[in-house]
Design a protein around this motif. Structure first.
Motif, short mmCIF file in Angstrom:
data_model
loop_
_atom_site.label_atom_id
_atom_site.label_comp_id
_atom_site.label_asym_id
_atom_site.label_seq_id
_atom_site.Cartn_x
_atom_site.Cartn_y
_atom_site.Cartn_z
N THR A 39 0.80 -1.22 0.00
CA THR A 39 0.00 0.00 0.00
C THR A 39 0.84 1.28 0.00
O THR A 39 0.27 2.37 -0.01
CB THR A 39 -0.93 0.03 1.23
N ASP A 41 2.40 2.47 2.43
CA ASP A 41 2.18 3.14 3.71
C ASP A 41 3.16 2.55 4.72
O ASP A 41 2.85 1.61 5.43
CB ASP A 41 0.74 2.95 4.18
N HIS A 64 -1.89 -1.64 10.40
CA HIS A 64 -2.67 -0.63 9.69
C HIS A 64 -4.15 -0.96 9.90
O HIS A 64 -4.56 -2.13 9.84
CB HIS A 64 -2.40 -0.68 8.19
N GLY A 65 -4.96 0.07 10.10
CA GLY A 65 -6.40 -0.18 10.21
C GLY A 65 -6.95 -0.89 8.99
O GLY A 65 -7.76 -1.81 9.10
N TYR A 66 -6.47 -0.50 7.81
CA TYR A 66 -6.96 -1.12 6.59
C TYR A 66 -6.43 -2.53 6.41
O TYR A 66 -7.07 -3.35 5.73
CB TYR A 66 -6.66 -0.24 5.37
N THR A 68 -6.31 -4.63 8.93
CA THR A 68 -7.28 -5.40 9.72
C THR A 68 -8.61 -5.53 8.96
O THR A 68 -9.25 -6.58 9.01
CB THR A 68 -7.49 -4.80 11.11
N LEU A 69 -8.99 -4.48 8.26
CA LEU A 69 -10.22 -4.54 7.46
C LEU A 69 -10.06 -5.52 6.29
O LEU A 69 -11.00 -6.23 5.93
CB LEU A 69 -10.59 -3.15 6.94
N SER A 70 -8.87 -5.58 5.72
CA SER A 70 -8.64 -6.47 4.58
C SER A 70 -8.70 -7.95 4.95
O SER A 70 -8.76 -8.80 4.07
CB SER A 70 -7.31 -6.15 3.90
N LEU A 96 -18.21 2.47 9.66
CA LEU A 96 -16.96 1.86 10.12
C LEU A 96 -16.26 2.78 11.11
O LEU A 96 -16.07 3.96 10.83
CB LEU A 96 -16.03 1.57 8.95
N PHE A 98 -12.84 2.69 13.73
CA PHE A 98 -11.68 2.03 14.32
C PHE A 98 -11.61 2.49 15.78
O PHE A 98 -11.33 3.64 16.06
CB PHE A 98 -10.40 2.42 13.58
N TYR A 142 -12.43 -2.67 15.51
CA TYR A 142 -13.37 -1.86 14.72
C TYR A 142 -14.74 -2.50 14.76
O TYR A 142 -14.90 -3.67 15.10
CB TYR A 142 -12.91 -1.63 13.28
#
Length: 154
Positions: A39, A41, A64-66, A68-70, A96, A98, A142
């Motif tokens: 990413t 990041d 990364h928050g994303y 965990t979402l992935s 959503l 976090f 989240y």
């Protein structure tokens, strides 16, 4: 044990109910680093353990928050299996939030409840309340509502 559904009618019976909870999955530094690479990041709170130990309020690196979402597809597949399916489409995520960071080596799992379901001219639209729980923590990483479209064979 996962739930198996083959049609709108089978899905409908779970409306308003908890669907289940996935197995725990440990978040490793290797996963975090690979996500950072993918990413672009690479913020130090994710990728520099020594610096994070000294300077971060968390005392270690965090996912990364994303990231965990992935993990939702992997964890969701442990909760629900759809058969007789042409395809499933991720349609959106609503509300959503976090709430808490996931630290390296934390174990997380997905908890899901079927909030609502609708038959849209043959396409099944579901809204699923989800929480990513962190083992040993009160607050989830989240929470939100997944919106998924299931296209079943006739």
């Amino acid at each position: 044990m996962s739930i198996t559904v083959r049609s709108f009618e089978e899905f409908k019976q779970y409306e308003g109910q908890e669907l289940g909870v996935s197995e725990y999955l440990q978040i490793t530094q290797e996963q975090i680093n690979k996500f950072a690479d993918a990413t672009l990041d690479d913020q130090w709170i994710h990728t520099q353990p020594e610096r994070a130990e000294k300077e971060s309020a968390f005392g270690t690196t965090i996912a990364h928050g994303y990231l965990t979402l992935s993990l939702v597809p992997h964890l969701w597949n442990q909760i629900l299996q759809a058969e007789n399916l042409k395809m499933m489409v991720n349609y959106g995520v609503e509300k959503l939030r976090f709430a808490q960071p996931v630290k390296v080596n934390d174990r997380v799992r997905l908890k899901a409840s079927l909030h609502s379901i609708a038959n849209l001219r043959g396409v099944v639209k579901i809204e699923v309340d989800v929480k990513l729980e962190i083992e040993g923590q009160r607050k989830p990483a989240y929470s939100g509502i997944l919106v998924l479209l299931y296209h079943f064979n006739d």
